[in-house]
Motif scaffolding. Structure first.
Motif, PDB file in Angstrom:
ATOM      1  N   ARG A 731      31.711  16.156  40.798  1.00 57.73           N
ATOM      2  CA  ARG A 731      30.733  15.088  40.612  1.00 57.73           C
ATOM      3  C   ARG A 731      29.559  15.292  41.557  1.00 57.73           C
ATOM      4  O   ARG A 731      29.704  15.866  42.625  1.00 57.73           O
ATOM      5  CB  ARG A 731      31.394  13.734  40.852  1.00 57.73           C
ATOM      6  N   ALA A 732      28.431  14.796  41.114  1.00 57.63           N
ATOM      7  CA  ALA A 732      27.208  14.984  41.884  1.00 57.63           C
ATOM      8  C   ALA A 732      27.320  14.283  43.236  1.00 57.63           C
ATOM      9  O   ALA A 732      28.003  13.281  43.385  1.00 57.63           O
ATOM     10  CB  ALA A 732      26.033  14.409  41.106  1.00 57.63           C
ATOM     11  N   GLU A 734      25.963  11.867  45.473  1.00 55.64           N
ATOM     12  CA  GLU A 734      25.016  10.764  45.356  1.00 55.64           C
ATOM     13  C   GLU A 734      25.518   9.553  46.125  1.00 55.64           C
ATOM     14  O   GLU A 734      26.717   9.424  46.371  1.00 55.64           O
ATOM     15  CB  GLU A 734      24.752  10.408  43.885  1.00 55.64           C
TER      16      GLU A 734
END
Lengths: 813, 434
Positions: A731-732, A734
């Motif tokens: 997952r990114a 962020e």
């Protein structure tokens, strides 16, 4: 796959069915295909999978049922009393129908078996031999597709091989809860696919490869690397987390080529996560190959006797001012050796396996509530529970099989899941969970308020959540799952344990690393001898001393220091094993010790920040090269064998035994059989335990924005080194905030923000710069990934979850 | 046997599609009568009429309604299958265009009977005229208080949604239709559970054809005896037949079930000049073909089954001697191949294979032994596929080859367009001229 009747199926539910003229009694509602399996009749199948809902699409399992004019799919018909079934063994109609379906399936199948990864272990290949005709009568043109296409960085799809069984799409939808895979188009053009902007970045994507009955799905990692019959397979246990997955490790020419989920209905069923499946390159790359000793500031290779001698001398010089820190990679047996080595060779009780945010309260909690306890709560208990409450735990990231099991429990058994968490996560949605918003650091207050809550009806007030949790935990079989993260919230573990005692709920402590529970049970924690025995209890001391062949008074008299910081600061020599300083909030203390006069022996598999600065480095085997065991979060011992054989690496236990010998004390030979029989002889402590901690939640004075964080499943963890395709599905990086909080700070979705630690005392302030995404997050909270590219909370911010941070719009944005 | 215009009686009135036009013909009187009746009494009434589903399978409508569990505290749904896509079938679309309010009235009464407070009309997306008129009719009915809350003071609530399909034959299969209506890809569902138990959104659901539901207002108004005066014991009532092909006046002819094809053909003006019946299908391409020998059979569910075919949608397609049966069957199979949803192997792969082989015959390159192979392949689809689409695809060829084997043999050496000049087979001479 064998099917054992579940406990809910009593003898009274049996019905009589006749299969191939043989009468059997089976539980009502059993599928015909399973009845046949139990009788040893294998009806060919593709779409059928025991853990997926029936779809009856492939039509391969057609059989004849008396009174039914058409052949019926055995995978979707449940037996009724008196049913007469004829399989292909006795029914020419069934045999002909199956042969017809097989001929149809092969119509558009490329028959590229000689270059297909699945060749040799392919259900289509096998069943074409048993149920197909020798030669195809099809003379037309086969349907083709451009090949292959990436449905994620890791998973490739050769569409022309697909037989449209929908196992992968059903797995994604039903089991993983990641419905990014779907069948597209229709007729012969029907194909598996993903949306253009949504690759199949599921944490569980690799399972689809394994259940694909043809070679349509392959991984970037394994594609074209091997033939199944060139592989040597070993049953193993996953080392990546405390879920305890049973795996099969396949080795070719001394290197791991692939890993598969292995069948263990009690634990991982037939699934595992992509980290367990794909992250194994580390076993080969970056290894320490020979002993090394530091001479005039430089490391140089040394012989084993020379290195052992140097280590022994350095340790002996420090007297009893030696500390032992072990990390999460250690097997149960190795952790036990460290526990024993520290106590009777080094004469110290300064030992701790928790090289992560930890606390004395946690050590006390573990001693009272977890160490040396019998199995349970278990995965099956999650199925049986009416309610499961999770606090400080995000199972999809931290123990993925728990998430899968909770999802199954929610879907099939009606288990209700509660997530006390700063973020309403995707993982919580997958288990149909109810989010109880709680800022990081407020868990203790919430649990304590639950503890003190009366039975007054919930009225939507702030106490309502506490009342709900108390009620949920008071239901039959309720389980309270608590993550290791709670260690950094003062009072949380105390309150959790007290709440469980009050409500009768069972507590599952879920550490993140595979080796933690085993290390705890083996006594690799100050004050605890193996089996959860208190160091200061005379009976416990006597029991241990007898097995260890020493006098009780040869064991350290008083409980030693716990916690990396305390141990490092007071030690003049250290034994470090499996330690990554960046994982530890006391990182600077460890690095300072390494760079100072402190004598450091590093027993390590890989070159690391520790080996760069240690005085003596002793190389050891990774778990794939040796037999051992982990203890999963349930307390279940998960033994495994050596997947890679014929290598010269030695285990930590063996190194410690040699080192002990060099120091003229013996802890035995350090071989697996001896260690296991000692552990068995010791067993679990049955005497009285230390009292549970009773810490009070700290009163938060300064507030403002608070940091929430945990480790994503796929991140910068060292065991994921060298696997770029896997990393690309992570997952990114962020930051997450609620829209209201973001608005209060003048921030919008997608903004590039700088999160800065509020430094205290001598600690420098650090910051990270990440993109902001607005989501369901508790108020005045910003969530960051703990250790992802561009964002390491422990290193960059030098903070732990629950601490205050500042946020601002990145100037350059 | 004379024609009996009931549903089609007032189709010559240009404003019949409006509420005013429909009410002028007595529309919405049945609704008032029905709302004063117990729902169970309506179900029983429909049962007694023996009305059978007009969508093709001919399942008794009242019986289907009675499968819906009552008092189960679940919402019930009525779904009207208006996805008329069968090659040759053109009766539901004209009904919806000419007299949409009759369908709306039928929907209200039927929903009242099965205790549904939501009904859906799933219309084939390719017919915007029908969709527009149905949407208008629903709006008008709502304005008049026939839909919505407390309909005509009865305490019964009903909302009707007109939903447009997206162009898939499979969505005429009732469970695929439900999936499509729920927003999923239209593919048939595993049965059981049947829709009456777990249909739309897993709630008890009745799925009925447009024509079936349109029958209801007249049944309410006129009763069992009136309805049963038409048709036969096993096929009571009247039917909207849509006759197409090489006839002089193709179109809609409403007649009692039991009328013969020869009689219908007479109403349609007979075959076009200089032509004779070569083969015909009584109800869409999914039923086995018949020949001129079968023109005197009564068009009933039972007689057609006895003759080895099915009444199907009751929309006869007539083909004369200019048509190559090989080409007709190939076209039909291409349709099924294109429309096979892909879910099950026999239909997905079987239609692919059969179509390919038939194409070789169409090109005059067929192989003799393939005729038996095709029969075997059809046998491997028939009864083995997931839903009736596969069965339908396996239907045309076996009948065709048993009746016209010589024509298939001719196609082993001569392209069918050589044997049968396509220009001659166009139904309309102006098309042939182009």
């Amino acid at each position: 796959m064998t099917i054992a009747p579940g406990p809910e199926q009593t003898q009274t539910d049996l019905v009589t069915v006749v299969v191939d003229d043989i009468s059997v009694r089976v539980p009502k509602g059993t599928l015909v295909i399973r009845v046949a399996e139990q009788m040893g009749v294998e009806i060919p199948r593709f779409c059928d999978h025991p853990l997926l809902d029936a779809v009856a699409a492939c039509r391969m399992c057609l059989i004849e049922i008396d009174g039914n004019p058409k052949p019926q799919p055995a995978c979707a018909i449940t037996v009724t009393d008196g049913m007469k079934v004829k399989t292909q063994r006795t029914s020419p109609v069934a045999e002909k129908a199956q042969e017809g379906v097989m001929e149809f399936l092969l119509l558009n199948h490329p028959l590229d078996c000689p270059i297909c990864d699945k060749g040799g272990e392919c259900p289509l290949q096998n069943q074409a031999m048993t149920a197909g005709r020798g030669e195809s009568r099809f003379e037309g043109k086969k349907r083709t597709f451009p090949k292959p296409i990436n449905i994620s960085a890791q998973i490739l799809l050769d569409r022309e091989r697909c037989v449209s069984c929908a196992r992968c799409t059903r797995f994604a939808d039903q089991i993983a809860g990641d419905p990014m895979l779907e069948l597209l188009e229709r007729g012969a053009q029907q194909q598996v696919g993903v949306a253009d902007d949504a690759p199949f970045d599921s944490y569980f994507s690799g399972n689809t490869i394994q259940i694909c009955p043809v070679g349509a799905l392959t991984s970037s990692l394994y594609r074209f690397r091997s033939r199944p019959f060139d592989l040597v397979s070993t049953p193993t246990t996953c080392e990546h987390c405390a879920s305890g997955c049973s795996l099969r490790t396949d080795v070719r020419r001394g290197e791991i080529t692939r890993r598969l989920a292995w069948d263990d209905p009690e634990v991982n069923e037939e699934w595992n996560c992509d980290k367990g499946r794909f992250a194994f390159k580390y076993t080969h790359d970056g290894r320490v190959k020979t002993p090394l000793i530091r001479e005039d500031g430089e490391l140089r290779p040394a012989s084993w006797p020379e290195a052992l001698d140097a280590a022994a001398r350095g340790l002996a010089a420090a007297g009893d001012r030696v500390g032992v820190l072990t990390g999460g990679r250690l097997t149960r047996e190795d952790a036990y050796s460290y526990a024993k080595f520290a106590r009777i060779v080094l004469g110290t009780d300064d030992i701790d396996f928790r090289s992560r945010p930890a606390s004395d309260e946690e050590a006390q909690f573990l001693a009272a509530a977890v160490a040396g306890r019998l199995l349970g709560p278990t995965y099956a208990d999650l199925d049986a529970a009416d309610n499961v409450v999770m606090v400080g735990l995000e199972p999809e990231d931290e123990s993925p099989i728990i998430m899968l099991r909770l999802r199954r429990a929610a879907r099939k058994a009606g288990t209700r899941v509660w997530g006390v968490s700063p973020v309403n996560t995707r993982g919580l949605a997958k288990v149909d969970g109810t989010w109880v918003p709680c800022r990081a650091g407020d868990e203790a207050a919430l649990l304590r308020s639950a503890l003190q809550s009366g039975d007054s009806p919930a009225d939507g007030s702030a106490e309502a959540a506490a009342v709900q949790i108390t009620r949920a935990l008071s239901t039959p079989g309720a389980v309270l799952l608590i993550g290791e993260r709670l260690a950094s919230v003062p009072g949380a573990l105390s309150a959790a344990w007290a709440l469980a005692e009050r409500t009768g709920a069972r507590v599952g402590w879920v550490p993140r690393r595979a080796g933690e529970r085993g290390a705890l049970d083996a006594g690799a924690l100050a004050g605890l001898l193996p089996g959860g025995r208190p160091l200061t209890d005379p009976t416990a001391r006597a029991e241990v001393a007898r097995v260890w062949g020493v006098e009780p008074d040869q064991l350290p008299r008083y409980a030693g220091r716990a916690g990396s910081g305390a141990i490092v600061e007071s030690a003049s020599a250290l034994v470090l094993a499996g330690i990554e300083p960046d994982d530890d909030p006391d990182r600077s203390a460890i690095l300072a010790a390494l760079g100072s006069e402190t004598f450091v022996v590093s027993i390590e598999t890989h070159h690391s920040a520790v080996t760069e600065l240690a005085d003596v480095i002793l190389p050891v085997a990774v778990d794939a090269e040796r037999a051992g065991s982990y203890t999963d979060w349930e307390g279940r011992v998960r033994p495994f064998g050596a997947a890679i054989t014929g290598v010269s690496t030695v285990t930590d236990s063996r190194v410690l035994a040699m080192l002990a010998d060099t120091m003229d004390r013996s802890i035995g030979r350090g071989d697996i059989g001896e260690l296991r029989s000692e552990l068995a002889a010791l067993g679990n402590w049955t005497g009285s335990r230390a009292a549970a901690p009773d810490a009070i939640p700290e009163t938060r004075v300064s507030d403002g924005l608070r940091l929430a964080s945990w480790r994503l499943l796929l991140d910068l963890g060292r065991l994921q080194d060298g696997e770029p395709h896997l990393a690309a599905t992570a997952r990114a990086t962020e930051a997450l905030m609620s829209p209201a909080t973001a608005a209060a700070y003048g921030l919008t979705d997608g903004a590039l923000v700088t999160v800065t630690a509020v430094g205290t005392g001598s600690r420098p302030r650090g910051s990270v710069c990440v993109a902001l995404r607005l989501d369901d997050v508790a108020h005045d909270t910003v969530w960051l990934p703990m250790n992802s590219p561009g964002c390491s909370v422990l290193v960059d911010l030098q903070s732990v979850p629950g601490e205050s941070v500042l946020i601002s719009l990145e100037a350059s944005a | 046997m004379p024609l009996t215009p009931v549903i089609t009686e007032h189709w010559d009135q240009p404003d019949l599609y409006t509420r005013a036009g429909y009410e002028r013909t007595g529309g919405y009187q049945a609704l008032r009568k029905a709302l004063a009746t117990e729902p169970d009494a309506i179900i029983n009434l429909v049962k007694e009429t023996g009305l059978r589903g007009r969508g093709g399978a001919g399942f008794p409508t009242g019986l289907k309604w009675s499968f819906v569990p009552q008092g189960d505290d679940k919402p019930h749904y009525l779904v009207v299958n208006a996805d008329e896509s069968e090659p040759g079938a053109c009766k539901d679309v004209p009904i919806m265009i000419a007299n949409p309010h009759a369908l709306v009235e039928g929907v209200i009464i039927s929903s009242y009977a099965i205790r549904a407070s939501h009904a859906f009309i799933y219309i084939r997306g390719e017919v915007p005229e029908a969709i527009r008129r149905m949407a208008l009719a629903v709006r008008e009915a709502k304005e008049a208080g026939y839909l919505g809350h407390n309909i005509l003071g009865s305490g019964f609530d009903l909302d009707v949604v007109v939903h447009s399909g997206a162009g898939a034959y499979i969505c005429g299969e009732e469970t695929a239709l439900l999936d499509s209506l729920e927003g999923y890809r239209g593919q048939p569902r595993l049965k059981p559970p049947f829709p009456a138990v777990a249909g739309l959104y897993s709630a008890p659901t009745v799925v009925n054809n447009v024509e079936t539901i349109t029958n209801i207002p007249w049944i309410i108004n006129n009763g069992v005896d009136w309805f049963r005066q038409f048709g036969t014991e096993k096929s009571p009532g009247f039917k909207v037949f849509a006759v197409s092909g090489h006839v002089k006046r193709p179109g809609i002819y409403e007649a009692p079930l039991g009328i013969t094809m020869r009689e219908l053909l007479d109403f349609a003006g007979g075959m076009r000049d200089g032509s004779e019946v070569k083969f015909w299908v009584p109800g869409g391409s999914s039923v086995p073909m018949l020949t001129a020998d079968h023109l005197d059979l009564p068009l009933t569910y039972e007689a057609m089954v006895e003759a080895g075919t099915m009444l199907g949608t009751g929309t006869p397609m007539m083909f004369d001697q200019t048509v190559s049966v090989v080409k007709a069957v190939t076209r039909w199979l291409e349709f099924y191949k294109h429309e096979s949803c892909g879910k099950c192997t026999p239909c997905r792969e079987g239609t692919y294979w059969i179509t390919g082989v038939l194409k070789t015959f169409e090109e005059g390159k067929g192989n003799d032994p393939d005729l038996d192979l095709l029969n075997e392949l059809c046998g491997q689809i028939m009864g083995r596929s997931f839903c009736a689409l596969g069965d339908a695809a396996a239907t045309p060829y076996p009948a065709a080859v048993s009746l016209f084997r010589d024509e298939f043999l001719m196609a082993t050496h001569t392209p069918v367009d050589t044997s049968f000049d396509p220009a001659l087979s166009y139904a309309f001479s102006e098309v042939a001229a182009r």
